[in-house]
Design an enzyme around this catalytic site. Structure first.
Site, PDB file in Angstrom:
ATOM      1  N   GLU A   1       0.741  -1.300  -0.120  1.00  0.00           N
ATOM      2  CA  GLU A   1      -0.066  -0.057  -0.079  1.00  0.00           C
ATOM      3  C   GLU A   1       0.977   0.955  -0.062  1.00  0.00           C
ATOM      4  O   GLU A   1       0.511   1.994  -0.899  1.00  0.00           O
ATOM      5  CB  GLU A   1      -1.056  -0.026   1.198  1.00  0.00           C
ATOM      6  CG  GLU A   1      -2.015  -1.172   1.267  1.00  0.00           C
ATOM      7  CD  GLU A   1      -3.017  -1.109   2.529  1.00  0.00           C
ATOM      8  OE1 GLU A   1      -3.932  -1.902   2.255  1.00  0.00           O
ATOM      9  OE2 GLU A   1      -2.041  -0.896   3.411  1.00  0.00           O
TER      10      GLU A   1
ATOM     11  N   ASP B   1      -7.362  -0.893  -6.776  1.00  0.00           N
ATOM     12  CA  ASP B   1      -7.466  -2.504  -6.519  1.00  0.00           C
ATOM     13  C   ASP B   1      -7.147  -3.388  -7.770  1.00  0.00           C
ATOM     14  O   ASP B   1      -6.454  -4.391  -7.614  1.00  0.00           O
ATOM     15  CB  ASP B   1      -8.801  -2.784  -5.976  1.00  0.00           C
ATOM     16  CG  ASP B   1      -8.679  -4.230  -5.542  1.00  0.00           C
ATOM     17  OD1 ASP B   1      -8.052  -4.568  -4.555  1.00  0.00           O
ATOM     18  OD2 ASP B   1      -9.444  -4.688  -5.971  1.00  0.00           O
TER      19      ASP B   1
ATOM     20  N   HIS C   1     -33.270  26.101  -6.154  1.00  0.00           N
ATOM     21  CA  HIS C   1     -33.308  27.622  -6.797  1.00  0.00           C
ATOM     22  C   HIS C   1     -34.883  27.860  -6.508  1.00  0.00           C
ATOM     23  O   HIS C   1     -35.840  27.093  -6.301  1.00  0.00           O
ATOM     24  CB  HIS C   1     -33.139  27.455  -8.174  1.00  0.00           C
ATOM     25  CG  HIS C   1     -34.019  26.596  -8.907  1.00  0.00           C
ATOM     26  ND1 HIS C   1     -35.325  26.830  -9.467  1.00  0.00           N
ATOM     27  CD2 HIS C   1     -33.838  25.500  -9.699  1.00  0.00           C
ATOM     28  CE1 HIS C   1     -35.742  26.122 -10.079  1.00  0.00           C
ATOM     29  NE2 HIS C   1     -34.960  25.155 -10.449  1.00  0.00           N
TER      30      HIS C   1
ATOM     31  N   GLU D   1     -29.145  20.677 -13.927  1.00  0.00           N
ATOM     32  CA  GLU D   1     -30.219  19.698 -14.010  1.00  0.00           C
ATOM     33  C   GLU D   1     -30.075  18.670 -15.060  1.00  0.00           C
ATOM     34  O   GLU D   1     -29.287  18.910 -15.962  1.00  0.00           O
ATOM     35  CB  GLU D   1     -31.661  20.340 -14.030  1.00  0.00           C
ATOM     36  CG  GLU D   1     -32.912  19.669 -14.111  1.00  0.00           C
ATOM     37  CD  GLU D   1     -32.910  19.070 -12.652  1.00  0.00           C
ATOM     38  OE1 GLU D   1     -32.350  17.779 -12.553  1.00  0.00           O
ATOM     39  OE2 GLU D   1     -33.820  19.271 -12.034  1.00  0.00           O
TER      40      GLU D   1
END
Length: 382
Positions: A52, A126, A186, A262
């Site tokens: 690691e 990984d 909003h 959006e």
């Protein structure tokens, strides 16, 4: 000129611990989330922790090669490495001490920040570590595959679809100050009272008179709160107008984040639910049944929206770590942020109510946990 921002994800493994070991690391662009470099190596007989640390060093070196002045957010699923490199845990093991010292020399301390993430959000590193170990088993060294075009996946994998939902009643004190998103939808536009689809593919309407009044009330509430340290907004007109109203009251600037826009509702833009049901019944049924379905003529599904919003979330977290940020956005992105924080399935989006100018709040901790603190509060509008 200021350097770029990178995200380094690193991992290491050992089949036997100790045993045949390898590491993997990726470097992502901090603004887009795209992988721009990969590193992996079979390192012979070693422990998980050694692998690691070697993965961390390789990731930091890869980032330095691209831009030595970059700010780097290191994300690993090794609690040990993250806590030791953050200076919160002592490094007692003699095998770890020289590796940690080496990692500290790759980039200046002030340029690197460490964050723990769950294993399921570290799949790329990984995967590379396992590829390196597989190569070692075959008597070879890992070699990078042919580079792919730098574009996001059409349907993103699970690591960008979920956030760690493990926060309990309170965060442990040693996790430090959380980053708080105060989520503000909003104010109303002329389309809002009629409940018409209004996404990023339509006419980009302005706030109505009532919407401007709602933005003023939100500004008063944020001023009374007294904790907002930054304002980030979707690029759309209605969110910018709302954000600018609040920011002016607080004396802050508005930072635009494209990922907060959006969903694109395509041919449904400007229509009511009943009108869509009448004109596009099969597409609507498919959309309600699967997060991978797109509105008729639309460019993205809720799955791709979750990818986009997840990248935006991580960019804001990296930039404003430990601070309280007002995030001004829309129904779908805000519900998605809440859903990801809860670890809830996509259909949870249909079980949340989010009124115009409503406030919600999510806190994010340095160990990867998230906690929803508020949802659809409209008390400031009464």
């Amino acid at each position: 000129m200021a350097g770029r921002r990178f995200i380094v994800e690193a991992d290491g493994g050992s089949r036997g611990n100790p045993g045949p070991a390898g590491y993997g690391a990726v470097v992502r662009d901090g603004d887009t989330g795209l992988i721009i470099a990969e590193a992996a190596e079979f390192i012979g007989h070693a422990t998980n922790n050694v692998a690691e640390y070697k993965g961390l060093i390789a990731g930091l070196r890869a980032a330095r090669e691209i831009d030595p002045g970059a700010e780097v957010d290191v994300r690993m699923d090794s609690k040990l490495v993250v806590e030791q490199m953050s200076g919160r845990w002592k490094i007692k093991h003699p095998d770890m001490q020289p590796l940690a010292a080496e990692a500290k020399t790759v980039l200046p301390r002030g340029q690197v920040r460490y964050t723990w993430i769950p294993r399921e959000r570290n799949k790329d590193a990984d995967r590379l570590a396992n590829e390196a170990m597989d190569a070692g088993k075959a008597g070879k060294q890992w070699e990078p595959k042919a580079p792919k075009a730098a574009v996001p996946a059409a349907e993103p994998a699970a690591p960008l679809e979920t956030a760690a939902p493990k926060a309990g009643w309170a965060a442990p004190a040693d996790l430090g100050t959380p980053t708080t998103f105060v989520l503000l939808r909003h104010g109303e536009t002329p389309l809002t009272p009629e409940k018409r689809f209004s996404g990023s593919g339509g006419g980009d309407p302005e706030l109505s008179e009532k919407g401007r009044w709602q933005a003023e009330r939100a500004a008063e509430a944020m001023a009374a709160r007294g904790t907002i340290q930054a304002v980030v907004s979707s690029p759309m007109r209605r969110t910018r107008q709302t954000a600018e109203t609040v920011a002016a009251r607080l004396g802050l600037d508005v930072r635009i984040e494209e990922g907060l826009r959006e969903l694109d509702f395509g041919d449904w833009e400007g229509l009511t639910f009943a009108e869509v049901q009448e004109r596009h019944p099969a597409d609507l049924d498919a959309w309600l049944a699967s997060a991978k379905a797109k509105p008729t003529g639309g460019s993205e599904s809720f799955t791709t929206l979750a990818h986009r919003v997840g990248v935006a979330r991580d960019k804001i977290l990296a930039r404003y770590a430990g601070r309280t940020v007002l995030v001004v956005s829309h129904v779908s992105p805000i519900k998605t942020l809440v859903r990801l924080a809860l670890g809830a399935p996509p259909d949870a989006l249909y079980r949340m109510e989010l009124s115009a100018a409503a406030l919600s709040a999510v806190q994010y901790y340095t160990d990867g946990n998230a906690s929803v603190r508020l949802l659809n509060d409209t008390g400031h509008l009464r």
